[in-house]
Each structure stands twice: as structure tokens, then as C-alpha cells.
Design a protein around this motif. Sequence first.
Motif, mmCIF file in Angstrom:
data_model
loop_
_atom_site.group_PDB
_atom_site.id
_atom_site.type_symbol
_atom_site.label_atom_id
_atom_site.label_comp_id
_atom_site.label_asym_id
_atom_site.label_seq_id
_atom_site.Cartn_x
_atom_site.Cartn_y
_atom_site.Cartn_z
ATOM 1 N N HIS A 43 0.831 -1.215 0.000
ATOM 2 C CA HIS A 43 0.000 0.000 0.000
ATOM 3 C C HIS A 43 0.859 1.256 0.000
ATOM 4 O O HIS A 43 1.914 1.311 0.646
ATOM 5 N N ASP B 274 6.204 0.960 7.104
ATOM 6 C CA ASP B 274 4.788 0.644 6.814
ATOM 7 C C ASP B 274 4.297 1.509 5.677
ATOM 8 O O ASP B 274 3.646 2.490 5.896
ATOM 9 N N MET B 275 4.559 1.096 4.426
ATOM 10 C CA MET B 275 5.395 0.014 4.020
ATOM 11 C C MET B 275 6.131 0.372 2.751
ATOM 12 O O MET B 275 6.161 -0.364 1.782
ATOM 13 N N GLU C 130 -4.940 1.416 2.308
ATOM 14 C CA GLU C 130 -4.957 0.261 3.219
ATOM 15 C C GLU C 130 -5.208 0.700 4.650
ATOM 16 O O GLU C 130 -5.792 -0.035 5.449
ATOM 17 N N GLU C 131 -4.759 1.913 4.989
ATOM 18 C CA GLU C 131 -4.839 2.358 6.382
ATOM 19 C C GLU C 131 -6.260 2.777 6.782
ATOM 20 O O GLU C 131 -6.497 3.099 7.938
ATOM 21 N N GLU D 224 3.529 -6.714 3.918
ATOM 22 C CA GLU D 224 3.582 -6.004 5.204
ATOM 23 C C GLU D 224 4.711 -6.591 6.059
ATOM 24 O O GLU D 224 5.136 -7.727 5.866
HETATM 25 ZN ZN LIG Z 1 0.761 -1.360 6.373
#
Ligand SMILES: [Zn+2]
Length: 387
Positions: free
Chosen positions: A81, A110-111, A143-144, A169
Motif C-alpha cells: 500500500h 509501513d510500508m 490500506e490504512e 507487510e
Molecule cells: Zn501497512
Amino acid sequence: MIELTRERLTEALAELIRIPSINPDLVPGADGERKIAEAIAARLRRTLGIIVELQDAGGGRPNVIASVGDGPGRTLMLNGHTDTVGVVGMKAPFEPRVADGRLHGRGSSDMKNALAAMLVLLEEVARAGDFPGRLVATFVVDEEYASIGTQAICREIDRWRPDAALVLEQTNLDVGVAHKGFVWAEIVTHGRAAHGSRFRDGVDAIAHMGRVLVALEQLGRDLIARPPHPRVGPPSIHASLISGGQELSSYPEECHVFIERRTIPGETAEQVRDELQAILDQMAAADPSFRATLQMGLVRQPFEVAEDAPIVRTLARAAEAERGVAPKFVGWAGWMDSAFLSAAGVPTAIFGASGDGAHALEEWADLDSLEALGRVLVRVAYDFCGA
Ligand SMILES: [Zn+2]
């Protein structure tokens, strides 16, 4: 075999950290992923043999999908992501700095470290030519927050028909094979509004919710006493938000509680609903004045992949060759995009490097483990797609 050098990986990671890509649904007014998507696409287009497209995942937020190779072997999809969480309180979140083998900056672990590995891998595979199958790298948005990026990929999964996927991840080079899911729900207790003095007329919805809360707490104790899943532990439940009543001098008409139930592989949203409904039915049977309704909300499935699936075996072999010892198979309590890919029928594993400070004030990626991630990805790409 091709090599992803520390220099190239570090340079790619630094380039990505310099481009803010904070999720605009987490932080209103934030940059979003467009700039970083365009930079990734532009960079990949400079290498002959990489096919690059932007896909609108919704709201003009672009996924980048890049593929390389047209050999007769398997297709492997890589997922990373591009969005990050916010940077409030961080000193220089977008100025990458290297110290003690660590690269610091928002998104480093991340990431964007994994995105850097994906970029350099595609470039090197394209340069080497003659790839045995096909690699499809997806650089996804959001994604978050709500994972609209990976969901957009999954809606069109037949375009690529991947034989497997890796979600990159952070795993500290262990092999991720499971994570929990979650289900949101709202319970409303229905009382009867009345003047505060009229105890014969009023039904107190808040007091009735008290009974529900006691039962939910007991359910929580029962859940964590159930046989745990070997990789992710037991399921759990908690209350998240509560509101009720109209004013101080009246019997409350309604009380609302929002709850979150964390699920383990094998559990379904229907099971969760039935469990909750049974509690409410029991209370209604015991007291005719008790009335409550249940509304199910967002469902995110738990994830599990068979530990003898070809992608898991290939990945475990590659990780073992890198580390000299067999990697651990691990699971997480949190949720990841892997559940969507798995639900779309793609055998999926999770694998990534080390670092720390995701979502914290000081975030860094470990460069030795990023190099190791690069070597494992090279091995997995050729072994899996060439099989
Ligand atoms: Zn992540």
C-alpha cells in the motif's frame, strides 16, 4: 540470478519517503496517494518491458499496476500500500535519514520499504529478460482506512488471474499465514419516553442497555476462554461507543451501543450475529418490557492460508535459504488486505522486512532486512513463476 542491491533499495526507499502520501480519509485535507502513484508509474515506465497502468480505486485515488514477464509459468501478484498514516508530532517525516543501518521517515517500515523492493525487483526482472512467468505488482491506495485499493484490484482479478499473491507487510522475515477479522454491530435498546416522574409509563432504555453490557462482558470472557487459533489466539468482543437518552428529566427512549467483535479464521459474521441475537432474545423472553434490535455493520473477514499451499512452501524455502533456519509461521491480531485477495480466490501469504514505529513518532526500516527481503523476493519470483 538478479540482485537487488542495498544501494538501489535504499535510494528507492528514500525517493518514496520524500513524497507525502498520507491517507486523506484518516487525515482530512492530506495529500493522498496521487503524487506517489504518478512517481511510481513514471519510474517504472523508464524501464523497457514493464507494463504500467493507473487504476482509479475510487474518488480519483490511483492504484498503480505494473507487470513484467510473459513466460508460460505462473503469475505471482505482489501487494503493497502506498498510503501512510499522519505525521503530527514527527520532526522531519519526509526527509529520509540513514543512521545505524536504519532508514528513518514516515512510511519507511509501513510500508514504503516493501514498495522499494517491488520497484527494484520489477526493474531488475525486466532488465534480465526471459522471465519464466509473470509478476504483477500492485501499489494500492487506502490500506490504512477502508482498503478501497485492494478491493478495486479484486473486482478485476480475472484480468491477471494470479496463481498466488504476497502481501508485503512487515513480518520480520517470518511467514504470515493468518490474521483475525472483525465485525461491527450496533445494538439499540428501545424504552418508552415519559416524564421523569411517571415511573408507571416510562421504560428506561439505558438501564436495559446495562443488562446488555453485562452480558457482552460475560460473552467476552467466554470468547477468550475458547480454544485459541494456533496463530492468532482467541476471538474477543468489546463495546466501542455508547449514547442514549433525550434529556435529564425524562425516561430514555433509546440507547445505542456500537460494538466490535474480533473474529478468528473459521468464524463467520452470521455466527457473530446469531450469538448476539441469542443474548437479546433471552433477555426479551425473561422480561416483556425489554426490547432491543441488532444491526450488523462492517465485516472484515479473518484470513488463513494452508501451510502446504505452493506459495507458502516456496516462500518458506526461500526464507530458510536466506536465514539459514526455517522461518516461523505467524499470525496477527490486526487486519490486512490479504483477506480480500484470499476471498477473491488467490492463495495469499504475508511476508516483509523489519522495522519499527509504524503509526508512531519515530518510524524506521531496517536496511539489512530490506536487502534480505529483496533476496527472498527474487528467489520466490523465479521459483514460484518458473515451477
Ligand atoms: Zn501497512
